[in-house]
Structure formats: structure tokens, C-alpha cells
Design a protein around this motif. Structure first.
Motif, mmCIF file in Angstrom:
data_model
loop_
_atom_site.group_PDB
_atom_site.id
_atom_site.type_symbol
_atom_site.label_atom_id
_atom_site.label_comp_id
_atom_site.label_asym_id
_atom_site.label_seq_id
_atom_site.Cartn_x
_atom_site.Cartn_y
_atom_site.Cartn_z
ATOM 1 N N MET A 91 74.793 94.502 95.400
ATOM 2 C CA MET A 91 75.294 93.243 94.853
ATOM 3 C C MET A 91 75.427 93.326 93.336
ATOM 4 S SD MET A 91 73.836 89.702 96.279
ATOM 5 C CE MET A 91 74.369 89.271 97.908
ATOM 6 N N GLN A 92 76.528 92.878 92.806
ATOM 7 C CA GLN A 92 76.686 92.933 91.355
ATOM 8 C C GLN A 92 75.950 91.745 90.693
ATOM 9 O OE1 GLN A 92 80.278 91.976 89.437
ATOM 10 N NE2 GLN A 92 80.930 90.455 90.919
ATOM 11 N N GLN A 93 75.538 91.943 89.457
ATOM 12 C CA GLN A 93 74.842 90.877 88.726
ATOM 13 C C GLN A 93 75.688 90.472 87.528
ATOM 14 O OE1 GLN A 93 71.017 90.315 87.880
ATOM 15 N NE2 GLN A 93 70.092 91.453 89.560
ATOM 16 N N VAL A 94 75.810 89.167 87.305
ATOM 17 C CA VAL A 94 76.511 88.724 86.106
ATOM 18 C C VAL A 94 75.683 87.639 85.430
ATOM 19 C CG1 VAL A 94 78.874 89.197 86.889
ATOM 20 C CG2 VAL A 94 77.813 87.015 87.457
ATOM 21 N N SER A 95 75.878 87.539 84.114
ATOM 22 C CA SER A 95 75.146 86.542 83.348
ATOM 23 C C SER A 95 76.154 85.493 82.880
ATOM 24 C CB SER A 95 74.523 87.293 82.171
ATOM 25 O OG SER A 95 73.685 86.448 81.482
ATOM 26 N N LYS A 96 75.886 84.212 83.158
ATOM 27 C CA LYS A 96 76.860 83.169 82.823
ATOM 28 C C LYS A 96 76.195 82.028 82.067
ATOM 29 C CE LYS A 96 80.399 84.988 84.954
ATOM 30 N NZ LYS A 96 81.575 85.424 84.233
ATOM 31 N N LYS A 97 76.856 81.631 80.996
ATOM 32 C CA LYS A 97 76.350 80.476 80.230
ATOM 33 C C LYS A 97 77.055 79.208 80.726
ATOM 34 C CE LYS A 97 76.671 78.258 75.704
ATOM 35 N NZ LYS A 97 77.024 78.348 74.295
ATOM 36 N N VAL A 98 76.263 78.237 81.171
ATOM 37 C CA VAL A 98 76.850 76.970 81.605
ATOM 38 C C VAL A 98 76.225 75.838 80.783
ATOM 39 C CG1 VAL A 98 75.247 76.857 83.586
ATOM 40 C CG2 VAL A 98 77.264 75.419 83.578
ATOM 41 N N ILE A 99 77.060 74.921 80.317
ATOM 42 C CA ILE A 99 76.519 73.832 79.492
ATOM 43 C C ILE A 99 76.603 72.503 80.238
ATOM 44 C CG2 ILE A 99 77.003 74.918 77.272
ATOM 45 C CD1 ILE A 99 79.467 73.175 77.001
ATOM 46 N N LEU A 100 75.604 71.656 80.004
ATOM 47 C CA LEU A 100 75.644 70.290 80.543
ATOM 48 C C LEU A 100 75.901 69.342 79.389
ATOM 49 C CD1 LEU A 100 73.229 71.679 82.510
ATOM 50 C CD2 LEU A 100 73.485 69.414 83.497
ATOM 51 N N ILE A 101 76.951 68.560 79.516
ATOM 52 C CA ILE A 101 77.255 67.597 78.463
ATOM 53 C C ILE A 101 77.461 66.217 79.083
ATOM 54 C CG2 ILE A 101 78.247 69.225 76.809
ATOM 55 C CD1 ILE A 101 81.021 68.396 77.848
ATOM 56 N N GLY A 102 77.591 65.208 78.227
ATOM 57 C CA GLY A 102 77.779 63.833 78.699
ATOM 58 C C GLY A 102 76.988 62.894 77.811
ATOM 59 N N ASN A 103 77.125 61.625 78.090
ATOM 60 C CA ASN A 103 76.451 60.599 77.303
ATOM 61 C C ASN A 103 74.922 60.744 77.392
ATOM 62 O OD1 ASN A 103 75.915 57.900 76.196
ATOM 63 N ND2 ASN A 103 78.070 57.583 76.675
ATOM 64 N N PHE A 104 74.200 60.109 76.472
ATOM 65 C CA PHE A 104 72.736 60.199 76.544
ATOM 66 C C PHE A 104 72.208 59.391 77.737
ATOM 67 C CE2 PHE A 104 73.852 57.014 73.287
ATOM 68 C CZ PHE A 104 73.331 55.881 73.858
ATOM 69 N N GLY A 105 71.116 59.910 78.292
ATOM 70 C CA GLY A 105 70.450 59.192 79.376
ATOM 71 C C GLY A 105 71.110 59.292 80.740
ATOM 72 N N VAL A 106 72.140 60.111 80.888
ATOM 73 C CA VAL A 106 72.830 60.187 82.183
ATOM 74 C C VAL A 106 72.059 61.042 83.192
ATOM 75 C CG1 VAL A 106 75.136 59.797 81.230
ATOM 76 C CG2 VAL A 106 74.274 62.121 81.414
ATOM 77 N N GLY A 107 71.138 61.884 82.689
ATOM 78 C CA GLY A 107 70.314 62.683 83.603
ATOM 79 C C GLY A 107 70.567 64.181 83.534
ATOM 80 N N LYS A 108 71.047 64.668 82.406
ATOM 81 C CA LYS A 108 71.316 66.106 82.277
ATOM 82 C C LYS A 108 70.009 66.907 82.391
ATOM 83 C CE LYS A 108 73.234 65.367 78.253
ATOM 84 N NZ LYS A 108 73.126 63.893 78.279
ATOM 85 N N THR A 109 69.034 66.494 81.578
ATOM 86 C CA THR A 109 67.754 67.212 81.602
ATOM 87 C C THR A 109 67.118 67.124 82.986
ATOM 88 O OG1 THR A 109 67.482 66.679 79.275
ATOM 89 C CG2 THR A 109 65.506 67.358 80.452
ATOM 90 N N SER A 110 67.249 65.950 83.605
ATOM 91 C CA SER A 110 66.640 65.769 84.932
ATOM 92 C C SER A 110 67.307 66.649 85.977
ATOM 93 C CB SER A 110 66.746 64.307 85.360
ATOM 94 O OG SER A 110 66.165 63.480 84.398
ATOM 95 N N LEU A 111 68.621 66.829 85.878
ATOM 96 C CA LEU A 111 69.320 67.690 86.844
ATOM 97 C C LEU A 111 68.849 69.139 86.712
ATOM 98 C CD1 LEU A 111 72.937 66.196 86.595
ATOM 99 C CD2 LEU A 111 71.497 66.227 88.635
ATOM 100 N N VAL A 112 68.685 69.586 85.459
ATOM 101 C CA VAL A 112 68.226 70.957 85.239
ATOM 102 C C VAL A 112 66.797 71.116 85.751
ATOM 103 C CG1 VAL A 112 67.773 72.740 83.507
ATOM 104 C CG2 VAL A 112 69.729 71.223 83.223
ATOM 105 N N ARG A 113 65.976 70.116 85.443
ATOM 106 C CA ARG A 113 64.578 70.142 85.871
ATOM 107 C C ARG A 113 64.473 70.198 87.397
ATOM 108 N NH1 ARG A 113 59.457 68.623 83.876
ATOM 109 N NH2 ARG A 113 58.687 67.042 85.288
ATOM 110 N N ARG A 114 65.303 69.422 88.061
ATOM 111 C CA ARG A 114 65.308 69.414 89.521
ATOM 112 C C ARG A 114 65.744 70.787 90.049
ATOM 113 N NH1 ARG A 114 63.052 67.658 93.583
ATOM 114 N NH2 ARG A 114 63.146 65.495 92.870
ATOM 115 N N PHE A 115 66.805 71.332 89.440
ATOM 116 C CA PHE A 115 67.378 72.588 89.929
ATOM 117 C C PHE A 115 66.444 73.775 89.670
ATOM 118 C CE2 PHE A 115 70.363 76.236 88.950
ATOM 119 C CZ PHE A 115 70.665 76.509 90.274
ATOM 120 N N VAL A 116 65.870 73.820 88.478
ATOM 121 C CA VAL A 116 65.073 74.998 88.106
ATOM 122 C C VAL A 116 63.619 74.877 88.571
ATOM 123 C CG1 VAL A 116 64.337 76.484 86.188
ATOM 124 C CG2 VAL A 116 66.595 75.422 86.124
ATOM 125 N N TYR A 117 63.049 73.662 88.456
ATOM 126 C CA TYR A 117 61.609 73.525 88.739
ATOM 127 C C TYR A 117 61.296 72.647 89.951
ATOM 128 C CZ TYR A 117 61.542 75.336 83.985
ATOM 129 O OH TYR A 117 61.756 76.094 82.874
#
Ligand SMILES: Nc1nc2c(ncn2[C@@H]2O[C@H](COP(=O)(O)OP(=O)(O)OP(=O)(O)O)[C@@H](O)[C@H]2O)c(=O)[nH]1
Ligand SMILES: [Mg+2]
Lengths: 165, 420
Positions: free
Chosen positions: A1-27
Motif C-alpha cells: 500500500m502506498q503512503q501519502v501525507s496530506k494537509k487538510v484545513i478546517l475553516i469556518g465561522n467561530f464556534g461552528v465546531g471545527k475543534t470538536s470535529l477534529v477531537r471526535r475524529f482523532v481522539y
């Protein structure tokens, strides 16, 4: 299997839940407490995209929310392979500027796939969702809840797969 | 001071002590680092890109900085990075430049790391407050409109003979959701007050008793508001009225910044009458409400209420303040403005509010708990912690009620604003 490294950014208004989505996905965690992001937080998670026989090492940039994405330092966008634009279904002010924001992001990152996400779906009724969809006017790719986890994994997998091309 | 071969020239330009310079090449080899903040030099054998996901993710950008400098707008800076720098936590500003080796003419990246954690702590507070206020204001406006719409549609529906069951259920669930978001969370009360309890035993899914608590900043003052509300009608209409009243309370206190409890109640009354277009007629649904404004800095409490007393215990002395002796939705021709009591607040002063639900609970002989039992209980146990007092009040209630149905929603609040 090949491995690739990708940078993805989360943007949007404050308080929409960006940090929470990452927290849910990663932890696999969620907190009701709101602690705003001042600049950028970075997390990493690898996902397997079977149909493309690839492991994507996602480097996720969780960027401080702004009313307009033009206020985000331009350097944050540099080198991004994908963009997750997060809206809060319960707050219309987070999607009134979506068209201008998307035009701006597409100008900076013409090749990057953009995933549009309506978050906090756990807080609304079916009727609210219809109203939300009709007022956004642009197709929303995923309705997510960082609180109960719905669609979070599939949303990140989708953008990962889009970035691999 | 240690001297460096290449990075001294950069260090001289910066007065900030919390700054580190790292020189590396595009393969990730660390050439030199002053290690002011962290010992990056220890990692000579490791690619710098493996040490930091941040650097890993901008590898292409750094390559362009050397190979296609025209494509990158300089200076290349990344402010406010909330990412640990190896073992060091903090908020950092990064910037990148290129350095050309004087002899070999080889190009390197200079990574300039500034630790600005202290500065950003203040900025973070400002941003947090700005965002929270904006979000709160938007949600109050949206939710108020929504609840009013729902109330209107409900009023229409009650005229219909056959209300579709599933619609009612939906609205009940929505009301319950809204009500849950309205209740102040206990963590916040803990940070505002030395001690407190909330004994909340709703009778139905959608309750007609609710409380509101929030802290606001008003002209340099920090004030805490606590309100307890109870609708005299039970069921879904009762819960709508209490819920709507809380939305208006938030609007009056948090947006309009009215801080005198009696004026808040005057305004709440006229807003509710206005919205429900109730003209001078008998009100089937009405509200009992108590509102406290606590100013711990000035050591003072202001209190106004509609048929809901405040009990205050100070050095084993129990005082009862009745407030106004009429219900909130009083028709204009009978209305006199609410009165306000301003009371001193001492360390260890304890405050108690309760809805009728506790006092009116009947036992097997159909006798209500009554005020004197309640007063005895709080006075006898006032020296115990609020959590213990809650347990005692709850246990007494359950014992009294045994084999009987719960009469009404129960909501009792105990507060000790200032500790010893
Ligand atoms: N009910 C619910 N609440 C959510 C959800 N996602 C986030 N929240 C809450 O919304 C608030 C803001 O969430 P954050 O993840 O900090 O928002 P953000 O977009 O990172 O905000 P900034 O960093 O200020 O840009 C927090 O109180 C979260 O608990 C969700 O899916 N459902
Ligand atoms: Mg955030």
C-alpha cells in the motif's frame, strides 16, 4: 500500500465546531465547553483508503474561526491539499457569507477539493434541516455531529479520498 | 554567551529572549539551533520533518521558498500556533527565511520560533469573550423567535378537536431539548459561587418550573443573576410560558443589560403580555418568579419577585423576604410596578428559593409540607454543605410523599455566594 501525507484545513465561522470535529475524529472525545482556538492547532491521523490502495497520513489544521475567511492569515492556506468548510446548522450567521468565502478559497487553492459540512445536526429537527439546506443554496456534503459522532468519520474519509485523487 | 556559526546575525536583530533560531536543509538535516526554547540540537540524527507535523505539512511550501521564491509572498509567517514545540507547550509564532551559505552557496531554511504564550493569553480571553457574546446573542434571538412561533401554533392547535398525536410528541421533545439547553450547567455555578445546590424534580417531560443563572459584566461590575420560575398551569402550555419567559429574561439581562431585578420583571411582564397578545382578561397561565442579582464585590444582593419569597440565613438567623404579592402577568389596570429589596451579603450568607411544588407536596393524609417544615429544614442544616442540604431536603420530600403522586414540579435552589 502506498503512503501519502496530506494537509487538510478546517475553516469556518467561530464556534461552528471545527475543534470538536477534529477531537471526535482523532481522539473519539467531545466536550460541551467552548474554548476558542486562537490561531491553529494541528493533529495527525492516518486513514486507509482501500479502494485507492493508499494510506493517507492526514495532517489536520484546525484554524481559528473568523466571520470571513479572508481574515485568516494567507500562510495557513499555503500547501493545503483539501479544505473542510464547517457551518453551524443552528446559526444562520455562519452561512450567510459562504459564497464569497468559497470563491476566495478556490482562488487561493484552485486544485484542492472542498467539503462543505453542516455541523451540530444533533440539535435540530428534520424541518430545521430542510430550512438550513434551502438557505445555504450550495450542496452540503455532510451533516455531522461532533457530539454524537454521526458522519464525522465518513466526512474525513471522503475528503481524504478526494485529496488522493 | 554561546556563539554560533551562522545564526548569530539573526539573533542580534531580535530583542525577544524567548526566541529560537533553527537552520536546516530541505532534507530535514538540522545544521544549527540556538536551543533557547527547546533542545532541537539533540535530534541531529532525525529529519526535522519527522519531529514536527507542522513542518511535515509545509514541506512543499518550504521547498518553494528555496526553489521558487517568487511564488511565495514574504515574510512567510505563521502566527499563533497552538502546537507544542517538542516538549514545550505554548503559543508560538513561526517565520521562515532562506539563508545562503557564504562559501558553498547552498541554501538553507531559517526557522524563527517566538514563544508568545503570555501575550496570547490575554488575547485569547478577549477573543473568547467576543465569540461567546456574539454566539449567545444570535442564539437568543433565534430561539426566542422559534418558541414564539411554536407557542402561536400551539394556541391555534388547541382549538382543533383532534390534535395529531405525533405533532404533539414532537413539540414535547423539542420543548424538553430547549429546556435542557436553558438550564445553567452546574460547572458554571461552581465557578461563580462558593457553594450551591439545585434540587430539580420535574413531574413531566416538559416542565413548568425552570431556573436561569448567568454572569454578566456591566460597567466593570461582575454580576450574577439567578432566577426561579414556575408556571401556574402545568402541561405543555405551562412549559412554553416558562421557556419563553427565560428567553426574554436572557434578552433583557444579557442584551439589553437591564440589571435591576424589579425593572427586569416589569420589562418581562410587558414583553410577555405583548407577545401573547393577552389583553385585560383572566390569565389561565400565569407565572411565579424570583430574580436575584448578586454583586459579590459590593457584597450586596438585589431581589424582586412575583409571589416567590427569598429565604436568607445569616449567622443562624432566618429572614424571609416576600417580594411582590402578585403574579407576573397582572393586567394593566391592576398592575403596580415590582418592588425591589437590596440586602447586604456577608461571607457565609445562604440564600434559598423554592417553587410551590416543594411546599405543596401532600402526604398520605393530604397535608402539604408547608412553609414551616421547609424553614425548619433549611435553618437546622444551614451549616452543612449545600450538597448535604440538598440530600436532606430531597430525602424529606420523598418520605413525605411516600405512596402519593408528586403534586407538581419541584425546584429548590440553595446558594452560598461567598465562602468563609
Ligand atoms: N450539540 C453540539 N454541540 C457542538 C457540536 N460541535 C461543537 N459543539 C459545541 O460548540 C461549541 C464550539 O465548538 P468548537 O469546536 O470549539 O468550535 P470552533 O469552530 O473550533 O470554534 P473557534 O475555535 O472559536 O473557531 C462548543 O461548546 C462545543 O461543545 C455538535 O456537533 N453538537
Ligand atoms: Mg476551535
Amino acid at each position: 500500500m502506498q503512503q501519502v501525507s496530506k494537509k487538510v484545513i478546517l475553516i469556518g465561522n467561530f464556534g461552528v465546531g471545527k475543534t470538536s470535529l477534529v477531537r471526535r475524529f482523532v481522539y473519539q472525545k467531545f466536550s460541551e465547553e467552548y474554548l476558542t482556538t486562537l490561531g491553529v492547532k494541528i493533529d495527525k491521523k492516518s486513514v486507509e483508503i482501500k479502494e485507492k490502495n493508499t494510506i493517507a497520513n492526514l495532517i489536520i489544521w484546525d484554524i481559528a474561526g473568523e466571520v470571513s475567511q479572508t481574515q485568516v492569515p494567507q500562510s495557513y492556506y499555503l500547501g493545503s491539499h483539501g479544505v473542510i468548510y464547517v457551518l453551524d446548522i443552528t446559526r444562520p450567521s455562519t452561512y450567510t457569507r459562504i459564497q464569497e468565502d468559497l470563491d476566495y478559497v478556490k482562488r487561493l487553492l484552485p486544485k484542492a477539493p472542498i467539503c462543505i459540512v453542516g455541523n451540530k445536526v444533533d440539535l435540530v429537527s428534520a424541518q430545521d434541516i430542510e430550512k438550513f439546506k434551502s438557505s445555504v443554496m450550495i450542496p452540503v456534503h455532510f451533516l455531522t455531529s461532533a457530539k454524537d459522532g454521526s458522519n464525522v468519520e465518513s466526512m474525513f474519509l471522503w475528503i481524504a479520498s478526494q485529496m488522493i485523487g | 554567551m554561546r556563539s554560533f556559526k551562522y545564526i548569530d546575525r539573526y539573533k542580534q536583530n531580535y530583542k525577544n529572549k524567548r526566541i529560537q533560531f533553527v537552520l536546516f536543509d530541505l532534507q530535514g538535516n538540522i545544521i544549527e539551533s540556538c536551543d533557547t526554547l527547546v533542545n532541537i540540537s539533540l535530534y541531529q540524527d532525525v529529519s526535522i520533518f519527522d519531529l514536527s507535523p507542522f513542518l511535515e505539512s509545509i514541506k512543499d511550501v518550504l521547498a518553494s521558498l528555496i526553489l521558487n521564491p517568487d511564488k511565495i509572498e514574504l515574510p512567510l509567517t505563521y502566527p499563533r500556533l497552538e502546537i507544542p514545540l517538542l516538549t514545550r507547550e505554548g503559543v508560538f509564532d513561526y517565520s521562515f527565511e532562506t539563508f545562503t551559505h557564504p562559501e558553498t552557496k547552498e541554501k538553507y531554511i531559517v526557522w524563527i520560533i517566538e514563544d508568545n504564550t503570555d501575550l496570547y493569553q490575554y488575547l485569547w480571553k478577549v477573543q473568547q469573550e467576543r465569540n461567546e457574546t456574539a454566539i449567545r446573542k444570535e442564539l437568543i434571538v433565534i430561539q426566542t423567535q422559534k418558541i414564539i412561533q411554536l407557542h402561536r401554533s400551539l394556541q391555534e392547535k388547541t382549538h382543533e378537536l383532534h390534535v395529531k398525536e405525533y405533532e404533539l410528541k414532537n413539540q414535547l421533545v423539542y420543548t424538553q431539548k430547549v429546556q435542557q439547553t436553558l438550564l445553567a450547567n452546574s460547572n458554571k455555578l461552581n465557578t461563580w459561587f462558593a457553594d450551591h445546590f439545585v434540587l430539580f424534580l420535574p413531574k413531566n417531560t416538559a416542565t413548568s418550573s425552570l431556573y436561569y443563572a448567568n454572569q454578566i459584566k456591566h460597567n466593570q461590575q461582575t454580576l450574577q443573576f439567578v432566577s426561579l420560575l414556575h408556571c401556574t398551569a402545568s402541561g405543555i402550555t405551562g412549559s412554553f410560558l416558562t421557556t419563553t419567559a427565560i428567553f426574554f429574561l436572557r434578552e433583557i439581562i444579557e442584551i439589553e443589560q437591564l440589571i435591576q431585578p424589579h425593572l427586569v420583571l416589569d420589562s418581562l411582564r410587558s414583553k410577555l403580555l405583548n407577545i401573547f397578545q393577552i389583553e385585560n382578561k383572566q390569565f389561565i397561565e400565569n407565572l411565579e418568579i424570583a430574580l436575584l442579582c448578586i454583586d459579590t464585590a459590593q457584597e450586596q444582593i438585589s431581589f424582586a419577585s412575583a409571589k416567590t419569597p427569598l429565604w436568607l440565613i445569616q449567622q443562624s438567623n432566618l429572614q424571609k423576604h416576600e417580594g411582590s404579592n402578585f403574579l407576573l402577568l397582572c393586567p394593566d389596570d391592576q398592575f403596580t410596578p415590582f418592588e425591589q429589596s437590596v440586602l447586604p451579603l456577608y461571607p457565609c450568607t445562604k440564600l434559598y428559593l423554592t417553587t410551590q411544588g416543594y411546599l405543596a407536596q401532600t402526604n398520605i393524609e393530604q397535608l402539604p409540607i408547608g412553609v414551616s417544615h421547609f424553614e425548619n429544614l433549611i435553618l437546622q442544616h444551614a451549616e452543612q454543605s449545600m450538597a448535604e442540604q440538598k440530600q436532606i431536603l430531597h430525602a424529606f420530600f420523598e418520605q413525605w410523599k411516600i405512596h402519593q403522586e408528586q403534586t407538581d414540579d419541584v425546584l429548590v435552589i440553595g446558594l452560598q455566594p461567598i465562602g468563609v
